[in-house]
Design an enzyme around this catalytic site. Sequence first.
Site, PDB file in Angstrom:
ATOM      1  CB  SER A   1     -18.351  -9.050  -3.651  1.00 24.01           C
ATOM      2  OG  SER A   1     -17.404  -9.740  -2.869  1.00 24.01           O
TER       3      SER A   1
ATOM      4  CB  ALA B   1     -13.777  -7.756  -8.967  1.00 22.33           C
TER       5      ALA B   1
ATOM      6  CG  ASP C   1      -5.006  -7.756  -2.531  1.00 21.16           C
ATOM      7  OD1 ASP C   1      -4.474  -8.881  -2.656  1.00 21.16           O
ATOM      8  OD2 ASP C   1      -5.116  -7.173  -1.436  1.00 21.16           O
TER       9      ASP C   1
ATOM     10  CB  CYS D   1      -3.125 -13.884  -1.061  1.00 21.99           C
ATOM     11  SG  CYS D   1      -4.879 -14.141  -1.286  1.00 21.99           S
TER      12      CYS D   1
ATOM     13  CG  PHE E   1     -10.533  -8.431  -5.749  1.00 18.97           C
ATOM     14  CD1 PHE E   1     -11.524  -9.401  -5.627  1.00 18.97           C
ATOM     15  CD2 PHE E   1      -9.946  -8.227  -6.991  1.00 18.97           C
ATOM     16  CE1 PHE E   1     -11.905 -10.161  -6.724  1.00 18.97           C
ATOM     17  CE2 PHE E   1     -10.320  -8.978  -8.087  1.00 18.97           C
ATOM     18  CZ  PHE E   1     -11.299  -9.956  -7.962  1.00 18.97           C
TER      19      PHE E   1
ATOM     20  NE  ARG F   1      -2.602  -1.391   3.417  1.00 16.63           N
ATOM     21  CZ  ARG F   1      -2.866  -2.623   3.875  1.00 16.63           C
ATOM     22  NH1 ARG F   1      -3.670  -3.430   3.200  1.00 16.63           N
ATOM     23  NH2 ARG F   1      -2.343  -3.046   5.007  1.00 16.63           N
TER      24      ARG F   1
END
Length: 396
Positions: free
Chosen positions: A251, A280, A300, A340, A228, A212
């Site tokens: 979402s 998304a 992400d 991830c 996301f 970030r």
Amino acid sequence: MSLPTVLLKRGRDASLRRRHPWVFSGGIASVRGDPFPGETVEVRAHDGRWLARGAYSPTSQIRVRAWTFDEGQSVDRAFFRRRIEEALAVRSANRQGEREARRLVYSESDGLPGLIVDRYGAHVVVQFLSAGSERWRDVIVRELAEATACEGVYERSDSSGRRLEGLEERTGVLFGVEPPDVVEIEEGGCRLLVDVRAGHKTGFYLDQRQNRALVREQARDADVLNAFSYTGGFGIAALVGGARAVTNVESSGPANELARRNAELNHFGPDRFNVEEGDAFRVLRRFRDEARSFDIVILDPPKFAESAAQVERAARGYKDLNLLAFRLLRPGGLLFTFSCSGHMKPDLFQKIVADGALDAGRDARIVGWLHQAPDHPTALAFPEASYLKGLVVRAT
Ligand code: SAH
């Protein structure tokens, strides 16, 4: 009093000798004594040689998780105090104040398998994810309270992984005061509200902190798409870094509500911080159809592959998303794209992103390789700890 003993099959001692902390059920020849869930056991090789001392988990495929490879080290209160102090010590050098949010203990990587500890300002949030860490929970909580001088310790053991360990999901206060509905933290000049009781994981994606910061540094005057977005962390960082406007796509309704509150808290109005609630994949397709474009796109997504068997299907998801992102990127724009899923290896991920660019008809080059924040370290003996990977890609 001697501890129960787990005897390995012939030739199954190699990984423990390399200090990898897991013993799989298939590698065990016999168990002497009748260890209860989480009880400390001695692990010995086929020839009787001592290998490790660890926590027994009768229902899990990972039947033992090693606490120590030092035969002279007993597993008791002093052991947990020392391990917790060590984990805190390596992170204390860069403490930044009372609103700081950090991971304090990262499970196997800190020699404490099955234990996650995150700090959000004055509040500490814990997850006990193995029979072994559960067995020592009272000791761990007392030691944490002392070592961190926190106001409260809150449990978020509501991860589905607990079931594999034969444990119920559980949440609640374990020490001190109940955390407020939202805890305010500070990250790189952003003020952020964290719902430690009902938010994802322990409340926030601490693993993306440094990434970030990177977005913040690159965001001046940019139109940003944050896909996301959860509670808007990347988006707020971009605005603090001087972005023109951010469109977030997420979402989850509760996450979006908190994202809007985060924008307000940092004095960004809806003209600069917009939230699109929805899937998304669909929203990005719609943006493509509307010929919208952005200077920065952040992808992400959640874990697409929970197991090695799901990698192929996950690959298709990543490919579709990255292709869409390349379609939405302005010339010279930057894509920050993440996975991830630990099962998605960096090489394969890079190939998938390359395929996305190719199918979108874009030339692009990697200008950065990204990882989880350093307070989520990877023990050299335990490469499984490394799961978050990302690329910064500049499209021409
Ligand atoms: N970037 C965030 C973390 C994102 S985690 C941060 O820095 O805080 C992944 C997010 O994707 C979760 O918030 C999850 O609710 C959301 N999500 C999952 N599936 C989705 C979908 N199909 N469309 C949009 N959002 C989705």
